[in-house]
Design an enzyme around this catalytic site. Sequence first.
Site: not given
Length: 404
Positions: A209-211, A277
């Site tokens: 995943g990402n932030y 994102a």
Amino acid sequence: MTLSGKNILLGITGGIAAYKSAYLTRLLIKQGAIVKVVMTPTAKQFITPLTLATLSQNPILVDFFNSENGGWNSHVSLGLWADAMIIAPATANTIAKMSNGIADNLLTTSYLSARCPVFVAPAMDLDMFAHPATRRNIAALKNIGNIIIDADEGELASGLTGKGRMAEPEKIVAAVSDYFEQSNQLAGKTIMITAGPTYENIDPVRFIGNYSSGKMGFALAVAAANRGADVILISGPARLKINNSRIQRIDVTSAEQMYEACKSNFEKCDAAIMAAAVADYRPVNVSEQKIKKADNALTITLEATPDIAKLLGQQKSDRQLLIGFALETENGLANATEKLKKKNLDFIVLNSANELGAGFNTDTNRITILKKNGEKIDYQLKSKNEVANDIIDQMIVAANEIDK
Ligand code: PMT
């Protein structure tokens, strides 16, 4: 009459600028608005309810209860009645209460119950206005979408000169009128917006995943809805809530699911803004069981996810707009320009992942817009709500170009 038929709840707090509220009430009535005035108890020391009741043609609201007849003023119905709430003058004390959700009088409870846009015109002495606590409270109100009508510079009641005078009533009325004018700009248009991260499963308990928090995409959804658009918000796993009848939220988890949702909705949209994102890669094989820890290194083979923006860029008609984002850590302009072309975007919004206050999980962002005609617009660091409005403004410029 720019405010014809609009229900305006005018909140007046206890500051010397309250005398200007009489003129403000008159101007609102002249513009066709229906005005109800709610005052804090201290505001009554500065201007009489009789003056405001006469000018607004409505009884003034101060207390929750009328001790004479047991009648009660419902902050909830006031909040629902209003098409806009204006708090002018807004003292440092009331601003502090509003930014902290304190509900200790009819004005602050009505504020918390208001679903409509709220305009705040601060008025106080220059040192109070410049104090970090006040700056923080005003910034907090701005961040939650309240519209701040900035104080003016000039002579103050204390005899000092500086910033803190309430904006003139004409300026306040103009800000409210502009808002309602803008609120129809996208009427009849459908805008698709992607937001948040995607999660690509590795096994039942782990993912790539990402932030991304979703804040930028959600701010865009609200900004587009505030201009009258019907919004389809396709969101990856984000903890944000949204409650707006113009916004249809579709929750997805993976890039593949986001692609499917975008693909089935894009055709009916006038524009799409890709703020999510999206993971570029996902594991080729997703383990059905939790992968056990072993002594040696673990290799996970990844494959590309669908590039949603690129695929929509191939499908888009001449009447549709496609707007992308570029989140970069280096060579921002060059990389964003390449993405603009490769994905057939009308413009791209460049932001940085390593600049303080910009990019992931912040309430602010600093963007540069690069258009397909080569135009470049740099913006200052602003709240994501303001950034979203800048992007929507440029989307409207691009739509007008198509219509020419
Ligand atoms: O959510 P926040 O915490 O508020 O943070 C906001 C943000 C930083 C996520 C946002 O401002 C932002 O920059 N979003 C795009 C992030 C990104 O993935 O950028 P990119 O440069 O990798 O992708 C370029 C464009 O292609 C983007 O519009 C992206 O949505 C799109 N894309 C990317 C990969 C993919 N598989 N499909 C896509 O559609």
